[in-house]
Design a protein around this motif. Sequence first.
Motif, short mmCIF file in Angstrom:
data_model
loop_
_atom_site.label_atom_id
_atom_site.label_comp_id
_atom_site.label_asym_id
_atom_site.label_seq_id
_atom_site.Cartn_x
_atom_site.Cartn_y
_atom_site.Cartn_z
N PHE A 208 -0.80 12.53 -9.52
CA PHE A 208 0.65 12.65 -9.69
C PHE A 208 0.91 12.45 -11.17
O PHE A 208 0.02 11.97 -11.90
N ILE A 211 2.21 7.35 -14.77
CA ILE A 211 3.25 6.41 -15.20
C ILE A 211 2.56 5.46 -16.17
O ILE A 211 1.72 4.64 -15.77
N HIS A 222 9.49 5.10 -11.82
CA HIS A 222 8.69 6.32 -12.01
C HIS A 222 8.87 6.85 -13.43
O HIS A 222 9.21 8.02 -13.63
N ASP A 238 0.31 3.25 -13.69
CA ASP A 238 0.27 3.69 -12.28
C ASP A 238 -0.24 5.12 -12.31
O ASP A 238 0.49 6.05 -12.70
N ASP A 249 -4.21 6.19 -5.71
CA ASP A 249 -2.90 5.79 -6.25
C ASP A 249 -3.01 4.31 -6.62
O ASP A 249 -2.91 3.44 -5.74
N HIS A 331 3.08 2.99 1.06
CA HIS A 331 3.24 4.26 1.78
C HIS A 331 1.89 4.73 2.23
O HIS A 331 0.86 4.36 1.65
N HIS A 338 2.28 10.49 -1.34
CA HIS A 338 3.22 9.92 -0.37
C HIS A 338 2.99 10.71 0.91
O HIS A 338 3.59 11.76 1.13
N GLU A 376 1.72 -2.29 -2.78
CA GLU A 376 2.17 -2.23 -4.17
C GLU A 376 3.44 -3.04 -4.41
O GLU A 376 4.49 -2.47 -4.73
N GLU A 415 -1.13 -2.31 -7.44
CA GLU A 415 -1.24 -1.40 -6.28
C GLU A 415 -2.69 -1.11 -5.93
O GLU A 415 -3.46 -0.64 -6.77
N1 GLY Z 1 2.56 6.47 -7.92
C1 GLY Z 1 3.73 6.46 -7.16
C2 GLY Z 1 3.69 5.43 -6.14
O1 GLY Z 1 2.99 4.46 -6.30
O2 GLY Z 1 4.28 5.55 -5.12
#
Ligand code: GLY
Length: 435
Positions: A208, A211, A222, A238, A249, A331, A338, A376, A415
């Motif tokens: 993704f 971050i 985000h 992240d 993630d 999630h 996600h 997370e 996370e």
């Molecule tokens: N990287 C986005 C999240 O942790 O949901």
Amino acid sequence: MSLTALFHDHLSERMHWVATALSATRFDTLIISSGEPFTYFADDQEAPFNTTPHFRHYCPLEGPHHVLKLQPGRKPQLIRYAPEDFWYEQLPLGNPFWLNDFDLVEAPTVDAVWEAVGKPMRGAYVGNELVRATGAELELNPSSLMSYLDWGRALKTPYEVACTEEATILGAKGHEAGRKAFLAGASELEIHYAFVQAVGCLDHELAFPSIVALDEKSATLHYEKKRGFRKGRVLLLDCGARHLGYPSDITRTTVKDSCDTRFQALRNGVEKLERELCDEVIAGRPWGQVHHLSHLKIGALLQEAGILKVDAEEAVAKGFTRPFFPHGLGHFLGIQVHDVAGKLASPDGSVQPAPPAHPYLRTTQTLTPGHLITVEPGLYFIPMLLRPFREGDNASRFDWKQIDELTPLGGIRIEDNVLVTQDGPRNLTRKHLPD
Ligand code: GLY
Ligand code: MN
Ligand code: MN
């Protein structure tokens, strides 16, 4: 077990579920396409292409316009779009580990792909090539079938776990490189490229958009910009990699020794409670309960720091932890970051919504062996969320001086990715990135 064998079992298991889903929703054939590229309005440039996750879940072949034809009792058919092209490189198929699990049809044009699809009776289509699928008289993205398929996707096969673990190994390399760059004084942009280089991919091939946030930017959940600002005191990174389409993630927050010791203590507190929460990823536990527990732990940490002047129970009951921790605890993670099915209550599509107090909770399911979920927790100083608490009866319950002094340092998130098993939680991340 070899990847070939793992994939074979994965596809067989999923084909059983496809048969169940088709029969429950009165379809005979499932057509899934890898997707049509998106072209920017009034331009001839395309967005980086992302293969439709539903397709990727059954077949690791990347690229647009491929089609899967799935029919119970028959070997899955892969109609591969394979044009001759001198503008863009078209990689040869070669002999990938998964090829023997499909009947392969090669099609040089999109027309030829859809001629091979034909007009199957009682056919359902999943994807974004709607004009083509309409021409094939397929029912477009039927929600009853999609829910059924999503429900099955929530339970990961050993192949999927192996892919996520490989993505974790890559992601961990990136995190180590990013942290090293930060400690040497790098900017957000330089840290991002340290990550990308360590993983060895293009930006858009990451799991993704990364971050990479220094200091106060780490309180933007985000934050995707990359400033040239150097020598931050706090890094929230992240970021994840992909392997065969499957993402990791991972978030780590690193603070320099020169950082305010109160913020360092909060960072260590979040680290500790994150590890405790990972131990709560236990079959039979409703995820909402673990999320509630995370608020109690954040409340206790805020009280210990003197930021809140009430105990954890009161802090949670009165909503005082929410401005500091405004997102869900985690999630589902799968072929999508996600991942699907977080709020499904059953395969028929009935939904268990997030409670009004926690609108951003993405998962309300009860944990089951095979679920793969992120843990997370975060603790942030977000002025717009804290503002309403500065006035009125509750204002005296907060230490505003400390809050204002720590706000320039942003926030903290840690996370990991954790698999629910019969034998308890299996943390996929810590094995490869211990801290
Ligand atoms: N990287 C986005 C999240 O942790 O949901
Ligand atoms: Mn993340
Ligand atoms: Mn996440």
